[in-house]
Design a protein around this motif. Structure first.
Motif, PDB file in Angstrom:
ATOM      1  N   HIS A 192      16.899 -22.302 -56.726  1.00 20.05           N
ATOM      2  CA  HIS A 192      18.344 -22.095 -57.005  1.00 20.05           C
ATOM      3  C   HIS A 192      18.628 -20.715 -57.455  1.00 20.05           C
ATOM      4  N   PHE A 193      18.026 -19.560 -57.165  1.00 24.36           N
ATOM      5  CA  PHE A 193      18.328 -18.396 -57.441  1.00 24.36           C
ATOM      6  C   PHE A 193      19.603 -18.093 -56.799  1.00 24.36           C
ATOM      7  N   LYS A 194      20.194 -18.705 -55.717  1.00 25.86           N
ATOM      8  CA  LYS A 194      21.365 -18.391 -55.127  1.00 25.86           C
ATOM      9  C   LYS A 194      22.698 -18.699 -56.130  1.00 25.86           C
ATOM     10  N   ASP A 195      22.421 -19.596 -56.820  1.00 25.51           N
ATOM     11  CA  ASP A 195      23.426 -20.088 -58.011  1.00 25.51           C
ATOM     12  C   ASP A 195      23.319 -19.091 -59.017  1.00 25.51           C
ATOM     13  N   ALA A 196      22.360 -18.581 -59.242  1.00 25.86           N
ATOM     14  CA  ALA A 196      22.418 -17.547 -60.335  1.00 25.86           C
ATOM     15  C   ALA A 196      22.907 -16.151 -59.963  1.00 25.86           C
ATOM     16  N   LEU A 197      22.702 -15.776 -58.693  1.00 20.70           N
ATOM     17  CA  LEU A 197      23.504 -14.810 -57.907  1.00 20.70           C
ATOM     18  C   LEU A 197      25.097 -15.071 -58.093  1.00 20.70           C
ATOM     19  N   VAL A 198      25.404 -16.188 -57.513  1.00 21.81           N
ATOM     20  CA  VAL A 198      27.031 -16.434 -57.662  1.00 21.81           C
ATOM     21  C   VAL A 198      27.422 -16.256 -59.241  1.00 21.81           C
ATOM     22  N   GLU A 199      26.713 -16.740 -60.142  1.00 18.29           N
ATOM     23  CA  GLU A 199      27.226 -17.087 -61.585  1.00 18.29           C
ATOM     24  C   GLU A 199      27.232 -15.611 -62.351  1.00 18.29           C
ATOM     25  N   GLU A 200      26.459 -14.750 -61.715  1.00 17.77           N
ATOM     26  CA  GLU A 200      26.469 -13.369 -62.191  1.00 17.77           C
ATOM     27  C   GLU A 200      27.388 -12.359 -61.361  1.00 17.77           C
ATOM     28  N   GLY A 201      27.840 -12.721 -60.454  1.00 14.47           N
ATOM     29  CA  GLY A 201      28.997 -11.986 -59.943  1.00 14.47           C
ATOM     30  C   GLY A 201      28.394 -11.120 -58.567  1.00 14.47           C
ATOM     31  N   VAL A 202      27.168 -11.448 -58.037  1.00 17.12           N
ATOM     32  CA  VAL A 202      26.713 -10.801 -56.857  1.00 17.12           C
ATOM     33  C   VAL A 202      27.380 -11.333 -55.907  1.00 17.12           C
ATOM     34  N   LYS A 203      27.757 -10.352 -54.785  1.00 23.49           N
ATOM     35  CA  LYS A 203      28.878 -10.651 -53.585  1.00 23.49           C
ATOM     36  C   LYS A 203      27.958 -10.831 -52.567  1.00 23.49           C
ATOM     37  N   VAL A 204      26.699  -9.840 -52.431  1.00 22.53           N
ATOM     38  CA  VAL A 204      25.916  -9.878 -51.162  1.00 22.53           C
ATOM     39  C   VAL A 204      24.444 -10.045 -51.621  1.00 22.53           C
ATOM     40  N   VAL A 205      23.858 -10.743 -50.733  1.00 26.71           N
ATOM     41  CA  VAL A 205      22.392 -10.649 -50.903  1.00 26.71           C
ATOM     42  C   VAL A 205      21.742 -10.307 -49.564  1.00 26.71           C
ATOM     43  N   SER A 206      20.823  -9.612 -49.223  1.00 31.37           N
ATOM     44  CA  SER A 206      20.356  -9.466 -48.003  1.00 31.37           C
ATOM     45  C   SER A 206      18.790  -9.538 -47.964  1.00 31.37           C
ATOM     46  N   CYS A 207      18.179 -10.025 -47.053  1.00 30.50           N
ATOM     47  CA  CYS A 207      16.630 -10.239 -46.805  1.00 30.50           C
ATOM     48  C   CYS A 207      16.033  -9.761 -45.390  1.00 30.50           C
ATOM     49  N   GLY A 208      14.935  -9.926 -45.321  1.00 30.96           N
ATOM     50  CA  GLY A 208      14.101  -9.739 -44.133  1.00 30.96           C
ATOM     51  C   GLY A 208      13.431 -10.615 -43.644  1.00 30.96           C
ATOM     52  N   HIS A 209      12.138 -10.738 -43.288  1.00 33.62           N
ATOM     53  CA  HIS A 209      11.071 -11.619 -42.938  1.00 33.62           C
ATOM     54  C   HIS A 209      11.324 -12.339 -41.778  1.00 33.62           C
ATOM     55  N   ASP A 210      12.156 -12.986 -41.487  1.00 31.94           N
ATOM     56  CA  ASP A 210      12.539 -13.450 -40.064  1.00 31.94           C
ATOM     57  C   ASP A 210      13.143 -12.513 -38.842  1.00 31.94           C
ATOM     58  N   HIS A 211      12.302 -11.999 -38.210  1.00 32.63           N
ATOM     59  CA  HIS A 211      12.568 -10.695 -37.491  1.00 32.63           C
ATOM     60  C   HIS A 211      13.516 -10.785 -36.649  1.00 32.63           C
ATOM     61  N   VAL A 212      13.910 -12.068 -35.912  1.00 29.70           N
ATOM     62  CA  VAL A 212      14.844 -12.256 -35.085  1.00 29.70           C
ATOM     63  C   VAL A 212      16.177 -12.965 -35.319  1.00 29.70           C
ATOM     64  N   ASN A 213      16.268 -13.005 -36.723  1.00 26.51           N
ATOM     65  CA  ASN A 213      17.589 -13.494 -37.255  1.00 26.51           C
ATOM     66  C   ASN A 213      18.194 -12.180 -37.871  1.00 26.51           C
ATOM     67  N   ASP A 214      19.657 -12.016 -37.511  1.00 26.77           N
ATOM     68  CA  ASP A 214      20.189 -10.743 -37.953  1.00 26.77           C
ATOM     69  C   ASP A 214      21.569 -11.174 -38.579  1.00 26.77           C
ATOM     70  N   TYR A 215      21.950 -12.367 -38.952  1.00 30.06           N
ATOM     71  CA  TYR A 215      23.167 -13.036 -38.894  1.00 30.06           C
ATOM     72  C   TYR A 215      23.480 -12.607 -40.493  1.00 30.06           C
ATOM     73  N   CYS A 216      24.752 -12.803 -40.894  1.00 27.37           N
ATOM     74  CA  CYS A 216      25.413 -12.743 -42.269  1.00 27.37           C
ATOM     75  C   CYS A 216      26.101 -14.147 -42.313  1.00 27.37           C
ATOM     76  N   LEU A 217      25.568 -15.024 -43.567  1.00 30.30           N
ATOM     77  CA  LEU A 217      26.369 -16.269 -43.513  1.00 30.30           C
ATOM     78  C   LEU A 217      26.814 -16.334 -44.690  1.00 30.30           C
ATOM     79  N   LEU A 218      28.038 -16.971 -44.775  1.00 27.99           N
ATOM     80  CA  LEU A 218      29.016 -17.291 -45.920  1.00 27.99           C
ATOM     81  C   LEU A 218      28.576 -18.606 -46.553  1.00 27.99           C
ATOM     82  N   SER A 219      28.198 -18.437 -47.684  1.00 25.54           N
ATOM     83  CA  SER A 219      27.972 -19.523 -48.847  1.00 25.54           C
ATOM     84  C   SER A 219      29.352 -19.933 -49.195  1.00 25.54           C
ATOM     85  N   LYS A 220      29.496 -21.270 -49.297  1.00 21.93           N
ATOM     86  CA  LYS A 220      30.819 -21.685 -49.807  1.00 21.93           C
ATOM     87  C   LYS A 220      30.372 -22.336 -51.311  1.00 21.93           C
ATOM     88  N   ASN A 221      31.468 -22.257 -52.158  1.00 23.84           N
ATOM     89  CA  ASN A 221      31.546 -22.964 -53.405  1.00 23.84           C
ATOM     90  C   ASN A 221      31.680 -24.503 -53.244  1.00 23.84           C
TER      91      ASN A 221
END
Length: 553
Positions: free
Chosen positions: A445-474
């Motif tokens: 649940h690192f995602k929850d820690a990102l939200v709690e600390e005010g991070v607005k965007v997280v970006s990764c790699g790894h899955d080469h043919v995924n390139d979307y941005c997904l909006l996580s909801k509270n």
């Protein structure tokens, strides 16, 4: 009698085989130990002068053949010139060196090195005291008296070995020896060994200070999954297949693409978000890393690197690689604390224009590689609790300093392996989702820690043919609380496929005056000037929902 002779011969044959095996095995073990200790890094200790260079070749089938010279006189560069691919041969560069104050009047220092079949003196005027001396593998040395030892423009003080016709030397003060590769009987195709030398003391590398531009903008290009090799590398799933007549060398095409994007976008920072190196095709990791570093150093672009699951599958550990990154020009990369899991947990402060206050904080975390508990959680490793504690402590500590910034402070984070929440098919997203996410099976649940600390965007790699941005909801308010983006794969040394997927990179454009973050992608094939899937993801410091109109410019 005959039977006894046959038996004796058979036993002797077995003993010879065992002896050959032990020689090969022990020699291999002996080679591995220095490589792991010295991490394949070159012998370039400060204050030493190189007085001689030679190449020692040995046979793994000959018990009397050794790849080690007198260790009281010679130091071996721990890189097999055959990259451990020679069937029976091994070869290593050895150097003699002395401290400057230990040089005697009889000592000579190396003032020049060449590679070739013929004496470089042919056709040039050379002083009698500075004739070219021949060494194995086509090495030619010009040596002179010790008076040159203090002349940083002439004396050679360090020697290294890199590989491949596409080799790059990005380190200030270093140069590749011309005109080409060391002359061996045979060697791995496309991975020709090259000597690199440094003259004088090590150049002082000053870490750049990233800063918002005068117009309030700061642009980040995220390059992920380069999968660079030692040598040009072979393309996987090139698209289109008929491009360039069907000829495709992975690294040249990848680096040409990234270079064109850098020239078009002119970013203030590049994030290398993992799998810079393809472990199984990069037996010399240093050579592979230098290719992308050279591209950035030539353009004077600061960069920050984290690791993916493939980076340390070769001969260089994460610790050794990060130690290398930390010494390279324009690098902001850091190993981070050795008291927490992983290598490369750190943050970078982007300062406001005209003052020392931070306008943007970028967090980088190591997502490790494969699951440590495959029986219960298949696939990939996860961010550990002590990393989350480090992140939260750092974020809270930074907030006090960020209060002095007169605008809205922004925070972003970069990973390699996606978080489990990237797999929410019911969430709004924009971009290609062509493969299942390969997130860890265990959620810390690192995602929850990102939200709690005010991070607005997280970006990764790894899955080469995924390139979307997904909006996580509270879950409590149903409002967007975090944009989770993919960079998309950029390198032809990694897989592509999936119905004509073009390599790509992601761009983040930060407007500090408006506390706005926009993002888009650039494709390798087609009109490089076109932005695809452009969208505003943060405005006035708040996460904004997907805009229901596409931007193309």
């Amino acid at each position: 009698m005959t039977r006894r002779i046959v038996r004796t011969g058979f036993q002797l044959g077995i003993l010879i085989c065992i002896a050959l095996f032990l020689v090969f095995f022990l020699d291999s073990r002996y080679r591995v130990l220095p490589q792991s200790v010295h991490s394949h890094l070159p012998l370039h200790n400060e204050g030493l002068i190189i007085t001689d260079i030679t190449v020692q070749t040995c046979s793994t089938l000959n018990p009397l053949s050794s790849c080690k010279l007198d260790q009281d006189k010679w130091h071996r560069v721990e890189k097999d010139l055959y990259l451990n691919s020679g069937w029976v041969s091994r070869a290593y560069v050895h150097i003699k060196r002395k401290r400057e104050e230990e040089l005697t009047d009889e000592d000579k220092v190396i003032v020049d090195v060449r590679i070739g079949k013929l004496d470089p003196a042919m056709g040039e005027k050379t002083q009698a005291s500075e004739k070219w001396e021949s060494r194995p593998a086509g090495v030619w040395l010009k040596r002179s008296s010790k008076r040159h030892a203090s002349d940083s423009k002439t004396s050679v003080t360090a020697v290294d070995v890199l590989f491949g016709a596409d080799v790059v030397e990005p380190r200030p003060g270093w140069e590749l020896v011309t005109p080409g590769a060391l002359r061996l009987d045979s060697g791995p195709e496309g991975r020709e060994p090259r000597l690199s030398i440094r003259r004088g003391p090590p150049a002082k590398i000053e870490k750049p200070v990233p800063r918002i531009r005068k117009d309030g903008k700061f642009k980040i290009v995220q390059v992920s999954d380069l999968h660079l090799s030692t040598g040009p590398g072979a393309c996987r799933d090139p698209e289109p297949k008929e491009h360039n007549g069907g000829k495709c060398d992975a690294d040249p095409r990848t680096l040409d693409f990234v270079g064109r994007v850098l020239d078009e976008e002119r970013p203030d920072l590049v994030v290398l978000s993992g799998d810079q190196v393809n472990g199984d095709t990069a037996p010399d990791v240093q050579t592979a890393i230098f290719k992308i570093v050279g591209l950035l150093a030539d353009r004077k672009i600061p960069y920050a690197a984290i690791f993916g699951n493939h980076d340390d599958e070769g001969a260089l550990s994460r610790v050794a690689q990060m130690s290398l990154y930390e010494t390279l020009p324009f690098s902001l990369s850091e190993a981070g604390s050795n008291q927490i899991d992983g290598v490369g947990n750190y943050f970078v402060e982007v300062l406001a224009h005209g003052n020392k206050h931070s306008a943007l904080t970028l967090y980088f975390l190591d997502t490790h590689s494969y699951s440590p508990d495959e029986a219960h959680f298949k696939g990939y490793d996860w961010i550990k609790p002590n990393q989350i504690d480090w992140f939260k402590t750092s974020a809270e500590s930074n907030k006090d300093a960020h209060k002095h910034y007169t605008h809205i402070h922004l925070d972003m984070a970069f990973l390699h392996i996606p978080l489990p929440e990237y797999g929410d098919r019911g969430a709004e997203h924009k971009g290609a989702w062509l493969e299942g996410i390969t997130a860890p099976g265990f959620n810390t649940h690192f995602k929850d820690a990102l939200v709690e600390e005010g991070v607005k965007v997280v970006s990764c790699g790894h899955d080469h043919v995924n390139d979307y941005c997904l909006l996580s909801k509270n879950q409590r308010t149903a409002e967007g609380d975090l944009w989770m983006c993919y960079a998309g794969g950029s390198g032809f040394g990694g897989y592509g496929g999936y119905g004509g997927y073009h390599r790509r990179v992601r761009v983040f454009d930060v407007d500090a005056n408006e506390a706005r973050i926009s993002t888009w992608k650039r494709l390798e094939y087609g009109d490089i000037a076109s932005r695809i899937d452009e969208q505003v993801i943060v405005d006035a410091g708040k996460v904004v929902p997907l805009q229901h109109r596409e931007h193309r410019s």
